[in-house]
Design an enzyme around this catalytic site. Sequence first.
Site, mmCIF file in Angstrom:
data_model
loop_
_atom_site.group_PDB
_atom_site.id
_atom_site.type_symbol
_atom_site.label_atom_id
_atom_site.label_comp_id
_atom_site.label_asym_id
_atom_site.label_seq_id
_atom_site.Cartn_x
_atom_site.Cartn_y
_atom_site.Cartn_z
ATOM 1 N N ARG A 208 0.865 -1.176 0.000
ATOM 2 C CA ARG A 208 0.000 0.000 0.000
ATOM 3 C C ARG A 208 0.904 1.229 0.000
ATOM 4 O O ARG A 208 1.948 1.246 0.657
ATOM 5 C CB ARG A 208 -0.928 0.024 1.224
ATOM 6 C CG ARG A 208 -2.094 -0.944 1.124
ATOM 7 C CD ARG A 208 -3.079 -0.472 0.068
ATOM 8 N NE ARG A 208 -4.218 -1.366 -0.092
ATOM 9 C CZ ARG A 208 -4.290 -2.334 -0.994
ATOM 10 N NH1 ARG A 208 -3.268 -2.560 -1.796
ATOM 11 N NH2 ARG A 208 -5.373 -3.074 -1.100
ATOM 12 N N GLU A 237 -2.648 8.244 -4.501
ATOM 13 C CA GLU A 237 -3.072 7.831 -5.845
ATOM 14 C C GLU A 237 -4.446 8.437 -6.156
ATOM 15 O O GLU A 237 -5.306 8.495 -5.291
ATOM 16 C CB GLU A 237 -3.177 6.304 -5.919
ATOM 17 C CG GLU A 237 -1.867 5.579 -5.800
ATOM 18 C CD GLU A 237 -2.037 4.063 -5.827
ATOM 19 O OE1 GLU A 237 -3.158 3.588 -6.127
ATOM 20 O OE2 GLU A 237 -1.070 3.352 -5.543
ATOM 21 N N HIS A 254 0.242 0.883 -9.809
ATOM 22 C CA HIS A 254 -0.503 -0.009 -8.914
ATOM 23 C C HIS A 254 -1.070 -1.208 -9.680
ATOM 24 O O HIS A 254 -2.252 -1.519 -9.599
ATOM 25 C CB HIS A 254 -1.632 0.767 -8.219
ATOM 26 C CG HIS A 254 -2.143 0.087 -6.979
ATOM 27 N ND1 HIS A 254 -2.714 0.780 -5.934
ATOM 28 C CD2 HIS A 254 -2.197 -1.219 -6.610
ATOM 29 C CE1 HIS A 254 -3.092 -0.054 -4.987
ATOM 30 N NE2 HIS A 254 -2.785 -1.283 -5.371
#
Length: 336
Positions: A208, A237, A254
Amino acid sequence: MKVIVDNKIPYIREALESMADEVIYLPGQAFTPEVVKDADALITRTRTCCNRELLEGSNVKFIGTATIGFDHIDIDYCREAGITWQNCPGCNAGGVEQYVHAVLLLLQQRKNINLRHSCLGIVGVGHVGTRIKQMAERLGMRVLLNDPPRADQGEIGFVDLDTLKKECDIITFHTPLIREGKYSTYHLADQDFFHSVKKHPVVINTSRGEVIDTQAVLDALNQGLIADAVIDTWENEPNINLELLDKVFIGTPHIAGYSVNGKFNATKMVLEAFCRFFHKEANFHLELPPDPNAPYSEDEDTRILQQYNPFRDYQTLREHTELFEQLRGDYPLRRE
């Protein structure tokens, strides 16, 4: 029965539409209180924040997230509201393993890191971390494991974070995001972390974004405290730090776990959970698409990078930073 589904979840339409009366597909950030009010179930990804603001007063009884992570679900509110939720632990472990495997080979090729003479530290040893361990050992690497919750339960084979900072040439993060408490992972890699590493390691984050403090890793790169960084998950993000993107060895949007196999597994798992909750027969059939890139080289290292080379995703992100979300949502077919 009415179900609202993130429109980027693949392979789900035929199966779900055979079980529900009404299925609505929306972008993950388009789930609103008005939209979900009369829904019985939500099937989401990480971009839908399932909290009181979204769910209060709704008919939602079940939330399935086609992801390993579940920090976008307010589990305390769901417990209070009597809403059952289910994530998909381990669904994309193979995809993340493929990503890290390719990264390690590229470090060997382009940075002259001898993997057989290197020590890999794994922070977080769940489904993903375990597969990374097995893969790294096959490459001949020495591997150290850090997982305080498992260590505190009496399991053996783990070391503390200070040992990783002292002995590891590469440190890779595979933890959930936990914001508080004894096992908090928020900004686990902060200024103190980077100032106490001893071997100028390469740092990899596919867990994360908030596990690593952006300014801290940027300062560590600028000051030479670490040799390089590979960042797939970012703070804030999709508004990622472009200076950090420019300085890392590899930066991707990601997508480490975004193999077609991982997406397939997640869809299957979330449908099975849906069936269990609503007492339906899980008699749906899903089928993986064919691999568009076969055949491959007989040399294993070459084959791994033929199947997937993260530099391609890095180049695309550098050229189109404004399309972070689109690059995730429209990610091309990638087989493990």
